[in-house]
Design a protein around this motif. Structure first.
Motif, PDB file in Angstrom:
ATOM      1  N   UNK A  19      44.891  -5.311 -30.486  1.00  0.00           N
ATOM      2  CA  UNK A  19      43.458  -5.031 -30.657  1.00  0.00           C
ATOM      3  C   UNK A  19      42.669  -6.268 -30.238  1.00  0.00           C
ATOM      4  N   UNK A  20      41.369  -6.114 -29.962  1.00  0.00           N
ATOM      5  CA  UNK A  20      40.558  -7.281 -29.594  1.00  0.00           C
ATOM      6  C   UNK A  20      40.395  -8.252 -30.767  1.00  0.00           C
ATOM      7  N   UNK A  21      40.219  -9.525 -30.451  1.00  0.00           N
ATOM      8  CA  UNK A  21      39.878 -10.502 -31.480  1.00  0.00           C
ATOM      9  C   UNK A  21      38.494 -10.153 -32.033  1.00  0.00           C
ATOM     10  N   UNK A  22      38.333 -10.104 -33.347  1.00  0.00           N
ATOM     11  CA  UNK A  22      37.029  -9.704 -33.906  1.00  0.00           C
ATOM     12  C   UNK A  22      35.928 -10.724 -33.612  1.00  0.00           C
ATOM     13  N   UNK A  23      34.698 -10.249 -33.680  1.00  0.00           N
ATOM     14  CA  UNK A  23      33.514 -11.091 -33.527  1.00  0.00           C
ATOM     15  C   UNK A  23      32.905 -11.320 -34.907  1.00  0.00           C
ATOM     16  N   UNK A  24      32.558 -12.554 -35.261  1.00  0.00           N
ATOM     17  CA  UNK A  24      32.054 -12.801 -36.616  1.00  0.00           C
ATOM     18  C   UNK A  24      30.616 -12.347 -36.806  1.00  0.00           C
ATOM     19  N   UNK A  25      30.296 -11.880 -38.012  1.00  0.00           N
ATOM     20  CA  UNK A  25      28.908 -11.679 -38.398  1.00  0.00           C
ATOM     21  C   UNK A  25      28.272 -13.032 -38.664  1.00  0.00           C
ATOM     22  N   UNK A  26      26.980 -13.081 -38.927  1.00  0.00           N
ATOM     23  CA  UNK A  26      26.283 -14.356 -39.090  1.00  0.00           C
ATOM     24  C   UNK A  26      26.899 -15.274 -40.146  1.00  0.00           C
ATOM     25  N   UNK A  27      27.387 -14.696 -41.255  1.00  0.00           N
ATOM     26  CA  UNK A  27      27.911 -15.506 -42.357  1.00  0.00           C
ATOM     27  C   UNK A  27      29.433 -15.499 -42.417  1.00  0.00           C
ATOM     28  N   UNK A  28      30.059 -15.110 -41.332  1.00  0.00           N
ATOM     29  CA  UNK A  28      31.519 -14.976 -41.312  1.00  0.00           C
ATOM     30  C   UNK A  28      32.181 -16.047 -40.450  1.00  0.00           C
ATOM     31  N   UNK A  70      27.104 -19.558 -40.416  1.00  0.00           N
ATOM     32  CA  UNK A  70      28.241 -20.400 -40.786  1.00  0.00           C
ATOM     33  C   UNK A  70      28.262 -21.682 -39.961  1.00  0.00           C
ATOM     34  N   UNK A  71      27.923 -21.569 -38.689  1.00  0.00           N
ATOM     35  CA  UNK A  71      27.868 -22.749 -37.839  1.00  0.00           C
ATOM     36  C   UNK A  71      26.737 -23.686 -38.217  1.00  0.00           C
ATOM     37  N   UNK A  74      27.027 -26.374 -41.191  1.00  0.00           N
ATOM     38  CA  UNK A  74      27.701 -27.651 -40.990  1.00  0.00           C
ATOM     39  C   UNK A  74      28.908 -27.877 -41.871  1.00  0.00           C
ATOM     40  N   UNK A  75      29.277 -26.878 -42.656  1.00  0.00           N
ATOM     41  CA  UNK A  75      30.408 -27.052 -43.573  1.00  0.00           C
ATOM     42  C   UNK A  75      31.754 -26.971 -42.867  1.00  0.00           C
ATOM     43  N   UNK A  76      31.815 -26.189 -41.802  1.00  0.00           N
ATOM     44  CA  UNK A  76      33.072 -25.989 -41.097  1.00  0.00           C
ATOM     45  C   UNK A  76      32.854 -26.207 -39.601  1.00  0.00           C
ATOM     46  N   UNK A  77      33.898 -26.679 -38.937  1.00  0.00           N
ATOM     47  CA  UNK A  77      33.884 -26.800 -37.478  1.00  0.00           C
ATOM     48  C   UNK A  77      35.154 -26.177 -36.942  1.00  0.00           C
ATOM     49  N   UNK A 101      36.701 -13.757 -42.594  1.00  0.00           N
ATOM     50  CA  UNK A 101      36.361 -14.000 -43.998  1.00  0.00           C
ATOM     51  C   UNK A 101      34.920 -14.477 -44.088  1.00  0.00           C
ATOM     52  N   UNK A 102      34.198 -14.058 -45.128  1.00  0.00           N
ATOM     53  CA  UNK A 102      32.844 -14.590 -45.331  1.00  0.00           C
ATOM     54  C   UNK A 102      32.908 -16.071 -45.680  1.00  0.00           C
ATOM     55  N   UNK A 103      31.951 -16.810 -45.227  1.00  0.00           N
ATOM     56  CA  UNK A 103      31.954 -18.259 -45.379  1.00  0.00           C
ATOM     57  C   UNK A 103      32.138 -18.698 -46.827  1.00  0.00           C
ATOM     58  N   UNK A 104      31.573 -17.935 -47.783  1.00  0.00           N
ATOM     59  CA  UNK A 104      31.595 -18.411 -49.169  1.00  0.00           C
ATOM     60  C   UNK A 104      32.946 -18.249 -49.850  1.00  0.00           C
TER      61      UNK A 104
END
Length: 364
Positions: A19-28, A70-71, A74-77, A101-104
């Protein structure tokens, strides 16, 4: 990418699809999965609902892509080593080369820890944390019980399970004692966690229901016990545990937490005044219980803020892992990576994971 779909009938099985690699939502966050953990619900929920899906929810890997919010945080890179709790029964779970996964509910893995160890942690530690600190109001590890405070006995039934063991670990981190741990044959990983000088004890449920209650009563003597956690919650286990608790008082209610959402917990043999509280760990993603669940929360407003609490809790979990106040659960690697998921879940259903968790190495 490769993704596993788990099927519950006629027996637990799994098929692998491209299957295709998923695309993240804004907070994912999209995570490249290195190791996926497993839990009983990975087959049990599918069997109950008679559905097939990628049911894995424990993720350990590296950040592949960040959603816009999520970008900006600045919490994750990209490239960060992370673990995550994936929302249950939703798309793009842990049994795949890439998961969402959701960022939180994502937290960083400290240097020096293996993906396999950390993959045993996300779902069960959140369930244990919600139970002790949100639902029962016990002091959390960042604000532990003072040594000058009265003892706070805590009964943990099913302490040998992964969930029960993490409850013991969190209670210890919060200076909650005495811990009354009740387990069966798988106890070698529990004993080192208990401090007998602080009143902790390990009892074997196989002595029988009546004898077990006598042992607990004899140990606690006149010290009232208002907190218990049934980490098994099957075949009426909660009834005998409820009878080990002290009656509620004007100043202190007695709480028994359970983890099965299929019951009403209204048996007449449960002592009057014991509050039975069902922990639904999915609230850290939804902020609400499902309307179909027979046992609903007492405080809907508190549940609504569970996602915010989860964000804080996972940050502290990462800190405890870094200073080794907290360690993962014993684990066994199932051979075959994603191709071994079906076999691993069948073994889990057969009760072959006693005192450890099965994990799957997705990326080598």
């Amino acid at each position: 990418m490769r993704e596993v779909i788990v099927h519950p009938t006629p027996d637990v099985s799994a098929t692998v699809h491209d299957v295709p690699i998923p695309t993240p939502g804004p907070d994912e966050i999209i995570i490249k999965v290195h190791v996926a953990g497993s839990n009983v619900k990975d087959w049990l929920h599918l069997t109950t609902l008679n559905i097939s899906c990628n049911s894995g929810d424990d993720i350990a890997g590296t950040v592949y892509t960040l959603g816009t919010n999520a970008g900006k945080s600045g919490e994750f890179v990209i490239g960060d080593r992370v673990a995550a709790f994936h929302p249950m029964l939703t798309d793009h779970g842990a049994f795949a080369e890439y998961a969402v996964a959701p960022m939180h509910t994502v937290f960083k893995i400290p240097d020096g820890l293996e993906f396999e160890e950390v993959a045993t942690i996300p779902l069960v530690i959140m369930t244990a944390g919600l139970t002790l600190f949100r639902r029962q109001g016990l002091p959390p590890p960042w604000s532990p019980r003072s040594n000058s405070d009265p003892p706070t006995p805590l009964i943990i039934y099913g302490a040998g399970s992964a969930l029960g063991t993490f409850a013991v670990k969190l209670a210890r981190a919060s200076n909650i004692h005495p811990i009354v741990a009740i387990a069966g044959e798988s106890t070698s990983h529990i004993r080192p966690l208990l401090d007998e000088d602080l009143g902790d004890r390990l009892f074997d449920y196989r002595v029988g229901e009546h004898a077990l209650k006598e042992l607990v009563d004899e140990h606690l003597k006149t010290t009232p016990c208002h907190h218990a956690f049934d980490a098994i919650s099957a075949k009426g286990t909660w009834i005998s545990v409820s009878q080990m608790l002290s009656p509620s008082t004007l100043n202190q209610k007695s709480f028994l937490s359970v983890v099965s959402g299929a019951n009403k917990y209204d048996e007449p043999s449960i002592p009057e005044g014991i509050s039975i509280i069902y922990t639904y760990v999915g609230t850290v993603h939804t902020g609400a219980y499902k309307a179909s669940m027979p046992k609903q929360p007492l405080d809907q407003g508190l549940v609504k803020s569970d996602p915010e609490w989860a964000y804080v809790f996972y940050k502290y979990v990462s800190r405890m892992l870094a200073d080794r106040r907290l360690k993962g659960h014993p684990f066994v690697v199932v051979e075959g990576g994603l191709d071994g998921v079906g076999k691993g879940l069948r073994m889990l259903k057969e009760g072959k994971a006693r005192g450890f968790k099965f994990v799957f190495q997705v990326a080598k």
